[in-house]
Design a protein around this motif. Structure first.
Motif, PDB file in Angstrom:
ATOM      1  N   VAL A  32      -8.201  12.241  -1.534  1.00  0.00           N
ATOM      2  CA  VAL A  32      -7.302  11.440  -2.361  1.00  0.00           C
ATOM      3  C   VAL A  32      -7.582  11.611  -3.848  1.00  0.00           C
ATOM      4  CG1 VAL A  32      -6.657   9.071  -2.920  1.00  0.00           C
ATOM      5  CG2 VAL A  32      -6.876   9.765  -0.542  1.00  0.00           C
ATOM      6  N   GLU A  33      -8.839  11.639  -4.227  1.00  0.00           N
ATOM      7  CA  GLU A  33      -9.262  11.820  -5.619  1.00  0.00           C
ATOM      8  C   GLU A  33      -8.584  10.849  -6.579  1.00  0.00           C
ATOM      9  OE1 GLU A  33      -8.168  15.912  -6.186  1.00  0.00           O
ATOM     10  OE2 GLU A  33     -10.142  16.602  -5.552  1.00  0.00           O
ATOM     11  N   GLY A  34      -8.266   9.648  -6.113  1.00  0.00           N
ATOM     12  CA  GLY A  34      -7.657   8.654  -6.986  1.00  0.00           C
ATOM     13  C   GLY A  34      -6.159   8.826  -7.182  1.00  0.00           C
ATOM     14  N   ASN A  35      -5.528   9.730  -6.451  1.00  0.00           N
ATOM     15  CA  ASN A  35      -4.103   9.984  -6.589  1.00  0.00           C
ATOM     16  C   ASN A  35      -3.319   9.111  -5.611  1.00  0.00           C
ATOM     17  OD1 ASN A  35      -1.563  11.412  -5.663  1.00  0.00           O
ATOM     18  ND2 ASN A  35      -2.078  12.628  -7.467  1.00  0.00           N
ATOM     19  N   ARG A  36      -2.423   8.296  -6.124  1.00  0.00           N
ATOM     20  CA  ARG A  36      -1.673   7.346  -5.290  1.00  0.00           C
ATOM     21  C   ARG A  36      -0.860   8.046  -4.211  1.00  0.00           C
ATOM     22  NH1 ARG A  36       3.266   5.407  -4.519  1.00  0.00           N
ATOM     23  NH2 ARG A  36       3.551   3.208  -4.021  1.00  0.00           N
ATOM     24  N   ASP A  37      -0.133   9.102  -4.583  1.00  0.00           N
ATOM     25  CA  ASP A  37       0.706   9.794  -3.606  1.00  0.00           C
ATOM     26  C   ASP A  37      -0.127  10.409  -2.488  1.00  0.00           C
ATOM     27  OD1 ASP A  37       3.056   9.124  -4.950  1.00  0.00           O
ATOM     28  OD2 ASP A  37       2.988  10.925  -6.185  1.00  0.00           O
ATOM     29  N   LYS A  38      -1.273  10.981  -2.837  1.00  0.00           N
ATOM     30  CA  LYS A  38      -2.163  11.527  -1.813  1.00  0.00           C
ATOM     31  C   LYS A  38      -2.679  10.417  -0.914  1.00  0.00           C
ATOM     32  CE  LYS A  38      -3.989  15.524  -4.333  1.00  0.00           C
ATOM     33  NZ  LYS A  38      -5.216  16.119  -4.890  1.00  0.00           N
ATOM     34  N   GLU A  59       1.964  -1.623   1.072  1.00  0.00           N
ATOM     35  CA  GLU A  59       0.557  -2.019   1.264  1.00  0.00           C
ATOM     36  C   GLU A  59      -0.316  -1.508   0.127  1.00  0.00           C
ATOM     37  OE1 GLU A  59      -1.468  -1.366   4.953  1.00  0.00           O
ATOM     38  OE2 GLU A  59       0.358  -1.785   6.089  1.00  0.00           O
ATOM     39  N   VAL A  60      -0.104  -0.249  -0.251  1.00  0.00           N
ATOM     40  CA  VAL A  60      -0.892   0.346  -1.340  1.00  0.00           C
ATOM     41  C   VAL A  60      -0.617  -0.395  -2.644  1.00  0.00           C
ATOM     42  CG1 VAL A  60      -1.179   2.412  -2.753  1.00  0.00           C
ATOM     43  CG2 VAL A  60      -1.169   2.603  -0.267  1.00  0.00           C
ATOM     44  N   ASP A  61       0.639  -0.733  -2.910  1.00  0.00           N
ATOM     45  CA  ASP A  61       0.971  -1.451  -4.137  1.00  0.00           C
ATOM     46  C   ASP A  61       0.346  -2.843  -4.159  1.00  0.00           C
ATOM     47  OD1 ASP A  61       2.393   0.728  -5.078  1.00  0.00           O
ATOM     48  OD2 ASP A  61       4.335  -0.054  -4.445  1.00  0.00           O
ATOM     49  N   THR A  62       0.350  -3.527  -3.017  1.00  0.00           N
ATOM     50  CA  THR A  62      -0.280  -4.841  -2.923  1.00  0.00           C
ATOM     51  C   THR A  62      -1.785  -4.731  -3.153  1.00  0.00           C
ATOM     52  OG1 THR A  62       1.417  -5.640  -1.409  1.00  0.00           O
ATOM     53  CG2 THR A  62      -0.686  -6.825  -1.407  1.00  0.00           C
ATOM     54  N   TRP A  63      -2.404  -3.741  -2.522  1.00  0.00           N
ATOM     55  CA  TRP A  63      -3.847  -3.503  -2.695  1.00  0.00           C
ATOM     56  C   TRP A  63      -4.144  -3.178  -4.161  1.00  0.00           C
ATOM     57  CZ3 TRP A  63      -6.771   0.981  -3.853  1.00  0.00           C
ATOM     58  CH2 TRP A  63      -8.126   0.889  -3.575  1.00  0.00           C
ATOM     59  N   ASN A  64      -3.287  -2.360  -4.763  1.00  0.00           N
ATOM     60  CA  ASN A  64      -3.493  -1.975  -6.142  1.00  0.00           C
ATOM     61  C   ASN A  64      -3.378  -3.162  -7.097  1.00  0.00           C
ATOM     62  OD1 ASN A  64      -3.901   0.031  -8.251  1.00  0.00           O
ATOM     63  ND2 ASN A  64      -1.784  -0.416  -8.794  1.00  0.00           N
ATOM     64  N   GLU A  65      -2.512  -4.131  -6.794  1.00  0.00           N
ATOM     65  CA  GLU A  65      -2.399  -5.322  -7.632  1.00  0.00           C
ATOM     66  C   GLU A  65      -3.735  -6.047  -7.740  1.00  0.00           C
ATOM     67  OE1 GLU A  65       0.810  -7.827  -6.383  1.00  0.00           O
ATOM     68  OE2 GLU A  65       2.249  -6.172  -6.531  1.00  0.00           O
ATOM     69  N   GLN A  66      -4.515  -6.003  -6.678  1.00  0.00           N
ATOM     70  CA  GLN A  66      -5.832  -6.657  -6.675  1.00  0.00           C
ATOM     71  C   GLN A  66      -6.870  -5.849  -7.439  1.00  0.00           C
ATOM     72  OE1 GLN A  66      -6.705  -6.955  -2.543  1.00  0.00           O
ATOM     73  NE2 GLN A  66      -5.229  -8.581  -2.175  1.00  0.00           N
ATOM     74  N   HIS A  67      -6.733  -4.511  -7.392  1.00  0.00           N
ATOM     75  CA  HIS A  67      -7.779  -3.641  -7.930  1.00  0.00           C
ATOM     76  C   HIS A  67      -7.402  -2.895  -9.198  1.00  0.00           C
ATOM     77  CE1 HIS A  67     -10.076  -4.507  -4.371  1.00  0.00           C
ATOM     78  NE2 HIS A  67      -9.021  -4.204  -3.640  1.00  0.00           N
TER      79      HIS A  67
END
Length: 70
Positions: A32-38, A59-67
């Motif tokens: 992934v190397e920090g890449n959202r699409d990956k 799910e990724v967007d919700t998780w990202n809101e926290q982090h």
């Protein structure tokens, strides 16, 4: 946020990602190397037909809101 900052923060958040999505492996997280699409793609691979791309992205967007990675 520049790519170096994202990669550095990603290294810190790998454990949090594994807590959230238990099917992820260390190799997955290296890809992934920090890449959202990956990240979305790897999650889709791990969870297969159980989740649509739109569900995984939410799910990724919700998780990202926290982090605050992306």
């Amino acid at each position: 946020m520049n790519s170096d900052t994202i990669k550095g923060k990603w290294n810190q958040l790998k454990g949090e990602a594994k807590k959230q999505w238990g099917n992820l492996t260390d190799d997955d997280l290296l890809k992934v190397e920090g890449n959202r699409d990956k990240f979305v793609g790897v999650l889709q691979e791990r969870y297969g037909e159980a989740k649509s791309k739109a569900d995984v992205e939410r799910e990724v967007d919700t998780w990202n809101e926290q982090h605050k990675l992306w």
